[in-house]
Enzyme design. Structure first.
Site, short mmCIF file in Angstrom:
data_model
loop_
_atom_site.label_atom_id
_atom_site.label_comp_id
_atom_site.label_asym_id
_atom_site.label_seq_id
_atom_site.Cartn_x
_atom_site.Cartn_y
_atom_site.Cartn_z
N HIS A 46 46.94 31.47 -60.67
CA HIS A 46 47.30 32.49 -59.69
C HIS A 46 48.64 32.17 -59.04
O HIS A 46 49.00 31.01 -58.84
CB HIS A 46 46.21 32.60 -58.61
CG HIS A 46 46.38 33.82 -57.74
ND1 HIS A 46 47.22 33.84 -56.65
CD2 HIS A 46 45.84 35.05 -57.82
CE1 HIS A 46 47.18 35.03 -56.09
NE2 HIS A 46 46.35 35.79 -56.78
N GLU A 67 49.30 40.20 -62.80
CA GLU A 67 49.52 40.30 -61.36
C GLU A 67 50.99 40.02 -61.05
O GLU A 67 51.38 38.86 -60.87
CB GLU A 67 48.64 39.31 -60.61
CG GLU A 67 47.15 39.59 -60.71
CD GLU A 67 46.37 38.87 -59.62
OE1 GLU A 67 45.53 39.52 -59.00
OE2 GLU A 67 46.62 37.67 -59.40
#
Length: 258
Positions: free
Chosen positions: A100, A172
Site C-alpha cells: 500500500h 490505487e
C-alpha cells in the site's frame, strides 16, 4: 473457479477494537446473506487490524473473508513486531495486502520488500492483494505503462521461487487516495485494462482480479461496469449501508451480464 468480483474493505487504523467488532456485526447482519455473496458472484474481504483478525473472522462468519493489512517477508524467526504468513493462514486469513502507498511513503517499503511479501503470501496459500499505482497524476497511457512495469517487478521474487497462485491487483493511484472523488473513469479503465491484459493467460497467476481503489465508493462500480473486477474500499465503507449498496451494484451487474 474464482468469483466474478472482489470487494475489499481495509479498516486501516480508523476504528477501536470495540468499534471494529460492532462494525463486523452490523456488516454480517446487513450483507452476510446478500444474493451477490450467496450466489458466489463476489468475494467480500475485510481487512481489520492485526489484533482484531481472530474475533473479526468469528464475528463475520464463513461467508465473508478476512485478510491482513500486511505480513512479514519471513515465515518465522527473531523479527519483533512482525506477523508471518503461516500464522495468518492458521487463524483463518484468506488474503494479505502488500504494497500500500502509505507503507511505501511512511515506512519506506520498496518494490524489493513488497515483492518479497507478495511471495510470502503465495508461499503460505494466501491471496495477495497487491497495491500498485503511480505517485503523480499523468495521462492514462503513461500511468498504465508505469503500473504495468511496477507489477512486473513485484512478481519477480515469486516467479524466481517458482511460486504461483491467484492475485488480486488493486490499482490505487497515490494521488487519488484520500480525495473526495476517485480518479477519472477513463483513467481507471485504461490502467486497469492494461493490468488485466498483462495477467490474462498468465499460467503462474490464474483467475487473478484487477480492482480499483483510491477514494472508491458507492456508485463507482456501476459507472465502471465490467472494466474492473471489483473495488478496494476504505473510508467510504465505514458505513455498512454504503458497503451494502456496493454489493447491490455487483448483483445488478451480474444480472445484466448473465
Amino acid at each position: 473457479m474464482a468469483p466474478g468480483f472482489t470487494i475489499g474493505v481495509s479498516l486501516k487504523m480508523y476504528f477501536s477494537h470495540v468499534h471494529t467488532l460492532a462494525w463486523c456485526r452490523e456488516v454480517r447482519a446487513l450483507v452476510g446473506s446478500h444474493p451477490a455473496i450467496r450466489s458466489g458472484a463476489v468475494e467480500l474481504v475485510v481487512l481489520p487490524t492485526f489484533p482484531a483478525l481472530v474475533p473479526a473472522h468469528l464475528t463475520l462468519g464463513e461467508a465473508i473473508r478476512v485478510g491482513a493489512q500486511d505480513l512479514s517477508v519471513a515465515d518465522d524467526g527473531p523479527l519483533t513486531g512482525e506477523v508471518g504468513g503461516p500464522e495468518l493462514a492458521e487463524i483463518g486469513c484468506s488474503h494479505a495486502e502488500v504494497g500500500h502507498a502509505e507503507r511505501r511513503t511512511l515506512l519506506g517499503e520498496t518494490d524489493r520488500t513488497v515483492g518479497k511479501k507478495l511471495a510470502a503470501a503465495l508461499r503460505n496459500g494466501l491471496v495477495p492483494i497487491v497495491c500498485v499505482g503511480e505517485a503523480d497524476q499523468t495521462d492514462p497511457e503513461s500511468a498504465a505503462r508505469t503500473v504495468s512495469e511496477e507489477l512486473h517487478h513485484l512478481l519477480g521474487p515469486a516467479r524466481a521461487d517458482g511460486l504461483h497462485g491467484r492475485l488480486v491487483v488493486a490499482y490505487e493511484p497515490h494521488w487519488a487516495i484520500g480525495r473526495p472523488e476517485s480518479a477519472p473513469l477513463d483513467h481507471i479503465t485504461t490502467v486497469c485494462g492494461r493490468l488485466r491484459d498483462d495477467l490474462r493467460g498468465d499460467a503462474d497467476f490464474p483467475d487473478s482480479h484487477v480492482i480499483y481503489g483510491g477514494s472508491a465508493g458507492p456508485g463507482l462500480l456501476s459507472a465502471l461496469g465490467d472494466s474492473v473486477q471489483g473495488l478496494f474500499l476504505g473510508r467510504f465503507a465505514h458505513d455498512p449501508h454504503a458497503l451494502a449498496h456496493v454489493l447491490d451494484e455487483v448483483h445488478t451487474l451480474k444480472e445484466v451480464n448473465a
